[in-house]
Design a protein around this motif. Structure first.
Motif, PDB file in Angstrom:
ATOM      1  N   UNK A   1       0.828  -1.202   0.000  1.00  0.00           N
ATOM      2  CA  UNK A   1       0.000   0.000   0.000  1.00  0.00           C
ATOM      3  C   UNK A   1       0.867   1.258   0.000  1.00  0.00           C
ATOM      4  N   UNK A   2       2.020   1.188   0.653  1.00  0.00           N
ATOM      5  CA  UNK A   2       2.954   2.317   0.623  1.00  0.00           C
ATOM      6  C   UNK A   2       3.604   2.444  -0.757  1.00  0.00           C
ATOM      7  N   UNK A   3       3.884   1.312  -1.381  1.00  0.00           N
ATOM      8  CA  UNK A   3       4.471   1.332  -2.722  1.00  0.00           C
ATOM      9  C   UNK A   3       3.531   1.982  -3.724  1.00  0.00           C
ATOM     10  N   UNK A   4       2.242   1.768  -3.531  1.00  0.00           N
ATOM     11  CA  UNK A   4       1.259   2.362  -4.442  1.00  0.00           C
ATOM     12  C   UNK A   4       1.264   3.888  -4.342  1.00  0.00           C
ATOM     13  N   UNK A   5       1.596   4.402  -3.150  1.00  0.00           N
ATOM     14  CA  UNK A   5       1.664   5.859  -2.965  1.00  0.00           C
ATOM     15  C   UNK A   5       3.009   6.405  -3.446  1.00  0.00           C
ATOM     16  N   UNK A   6       4.084   5.759  -2.988  1.00  0.00           N
ATOM     17  CA  UNK A   6       5.437   6.166  -3.392  1.00  0.00           C
ATOM     18  C   UNK A   6       6.331   4.947  -3.306  1.00  0.00           C
ATOM     19  N   UNK A   7       6.653   4.413  -4.462  1.00  0.00           N
ATOM     20  CA  UNK A   7       7.419   3.173  -4.519  1.00  0.00           C
ATOM     21  C   UNK A   7       8.906   3.455  -4.326  1.00  0.00           C
ATOM     22  N   UNK A   8       9.424   3.087  -3.158  1.00  0.00           N
ATOM     23  CA  UNK A   8      10.853   3.274  -2.874  1.00  0.00           C
ATOM     24  C   UNK A   8      11.586   1.932  -2.792  1.00  0.00           C
ATOM     25  N   UNK A   9      10.902   0.852  -3.155  1.00  0.00           N
ATOM     26  CA  UNK A   9      11.528  -0.472  -3.095  1.00  0.00           C
ATOM     27  C   UNK A   9      12.606  -0.580  -4.176  1.00  0.00           C
ATOM     28  N   UNK A  10      13.830  -0.867  -3.755  1.00  0.00           N
ATOM     29  CA  UNK A  10      14.928  -1.047  -4.713  1.00  0.00           C
ATOM     30  C   UNK A  10      14.760  -2.411  -5.371  1.00  0.00           C
ATOM     31  N   UNK A  11      14.635  -2.464  -6.705  1.00  0.00           N
ATOM     32  CA  UNK A  11      14.469  -3.762  -7.379  1.00  0.00           C
ATOM     33  C   UNK A  11      15.622  -4.711  -7.054  1.00  0.00           C
ATOM     34  N   UNK A  12      15.299  -5.988  -6.980  1.00  0.00           N
ATOM     35  CA  UNK A  12      16.325  -6.996  -6.685  1.00  0.00           C
ATOM     36  C   UNK A  12      17.454  -6.947  -7.712  1.00  0.00           C
ATOM     37  N   UNK A  13      17.099  -6.674  -8.980  1.00  0.00           N
ATOM     38  CA  UNK A  13      18.103  -6.622 -10.049  1.00  0.00           C
ATOM     39  C   UNK A  13      19.149  -5.548  -9.791  1.00  0.00           C
ATOM     40  N   UNK A  14      18.758  -4.476  -9.117  1.00  0.00           N
ATOM     41  CA  UNK A  14      19.698  -3.397  -8.802  1.00  0.00           C
ATOM     42  C   UNK A  14      20.413  -3.661  -7.481  1.00  0.00           C
ATOM     43  N   UNK A  15      19.658  -4.101  -6.485  1.00  0.00           N
ATOM     44  CA  UNK A  15      20.210  -4.210  -5.132  1.00  0.00           C
ATOM     45  C   UNK A  15      21.251  -5.322  -4.991  1.00  0.00           C
ATOM     46  N   UNK A  16      21.032  -6.432  -5.715  1.00  0.00           N
ATOM     47  CA  UNK A  16      21.949  -7.575  -5.567  1.00  0.00           C
ATOM     48  C   UNK A  16      22.621  -7.943  -6.892  1.00  0.00           C
ATOM     49  N   UNK A  17      22.782  -6.962  -7.756  1.00  0.00           N
ATOM     50  CA  UNK A  17      23.440  -7.195  -9.043  1.00  0.00           C
ATOM     51  C   UNK A  17      24.830  -7.794  -8.830  1.00  0.00           C
TER      52      UNK A  17
END
Length: 315
Positions: free
Chosen positions: A238-254
């Motif tokens: 629900x927070x992501x729907x307002x402002x998505x700050x989740x770092x994609x796995x592809x970026x975070x653990x590249x």
């Protein structure tokens, strides 16, 4: 009724042919006990007792339900009973086995096999950020076998998270606690207030919930895999729907895990349910793909480099 703490049944209490040994866990919707059957075999017994609707004092056996909450309590009890009936039909090594269910003390009880091991949540806390890709693929591929069985029986789990994934001593996963599985794939009945866990619940869990489906459990699978890498739950949907700050796995653990595993996690965590895997089979198929290590590009020999140079036109 305000949230309150219900007291567990006293140790030694007799429930039909079962004897309660001790409380295992207490949640907002139910209490789980360790008990013994007449042969002495240990079982887990889950008692329907939502603390927003019912109150049981210390040493008491039956809960007190006020008149204004009788309707909701009885509806939830009926759903819990139907859930037990549905789960009792399932027989799969990756789904907790329901052995019996019955009414007593003005509520309902579900008897399940008692498994020895630990939850995936406990495993994550112990190995903060140091869980191998091989372990993740192995656990979730087998877990998805169980989830496929659940979905094929027209049930959704709706509260899938690391603390509801149990690991036997050989790390075989078992899907636990279908306390939120009151929504079936073909049901249009009114719902109780939803029970879900922020971070692992899909966007469809919020609002009208009309888009709930297998893809909702798949979001939770992706969130659980993300938690294996991060050591904690991802940002709530629900927070992501307002402002998505989740770092994609592809970026975070590249570079730390295979691109394919990271792509799968991000695929499952898409906020739009139409862009996620639409079935457990589709997700499982992707997860069991062999990991192809990056191959170094062959370096041309000295002779080939000379030939290539001679082939170039002279300007």
């Amino acid at each position: 009724m305000a949230q309150q703490a219900n007291h567990a049944l006293p140790n030694g209490t007799q429930l039909e042919e079962y004897t309660i040994e001790r409380q295992l866990s207490l949640g907002g919707f139910s209490i789980v006990y360790l008990a013994a059957d007449p042969t002495g075999k240990q079982v887990a017994i889950k008692e329907y007792l939502p603390n927003s609707l019912a109150l049981r004092g210390k040493g008491e056996i039956k809960p007190v339900i006020t008149g204004e909450h009788q309707g909701a309590f009885r509806y939830g009890m009926k759903c819990f009973f139907e859930e037990g009936r549905a789960l009792a039909k399932l027989s799969h090594p990756n789904v907790i086995r329901v052995l019996n269910f019955f009414r007593a003390n003005d509520t309902v009880y579900m008897v399940m096999e008692y498994e020895h091991g630990r939850t995936l949540q406990e495993f994550i806390q112990k190995h903060q950020g140091h869980i191998s890709e091989r372990f993740i693929r192995g656990v979730f591929t087998r877990l998805l076998n169980g989830l496929r069985e659940v979905h094929s029986n027209k049930l959704l789990h709706l509260d899938l998270k690391p603390s509801n994934i149990y690991l036997r001593s050989d790390n075989t996963p078992v899907l636990l606690d279908f306390g939120a599985a009151r929504q079936t794939l073909m049901s249009d009945q009114p719902m109780l207030k939803p029970m879900y866990t922020p971070g692992f619940a899909s966007p469809e869990h919020y609002g009208t919930r009309k888009d709930l489906g297998p893809w909702s459990d798949i979001y939770s699978v992706g969130a659980s895999m993300y938690a294996c890498l991060a050591g904690s739950a991802p940002q709530a949907a629900d927070e992501r729907l307002k402002k998505d700050t989740l770092v994609p796995a592809m970026m975070r653990w590249d570079g730390q895990y295979s691109d394919r595993l990271l792509e799968i996690i991000d695929w499952c965590l898409n906020l739009n349910h139409l862009y996620r895997p639409q079935s457990v089979f589709a997700l499982q198929k992707a997860l069991v793909e062999a990991i192809a290590p990056p191959q170094p590009k062959p370096q041309p020999s000295w002779f080939n480099r000379v030939v290539d140079t001679l082939k170039k036109p002279i300007l």
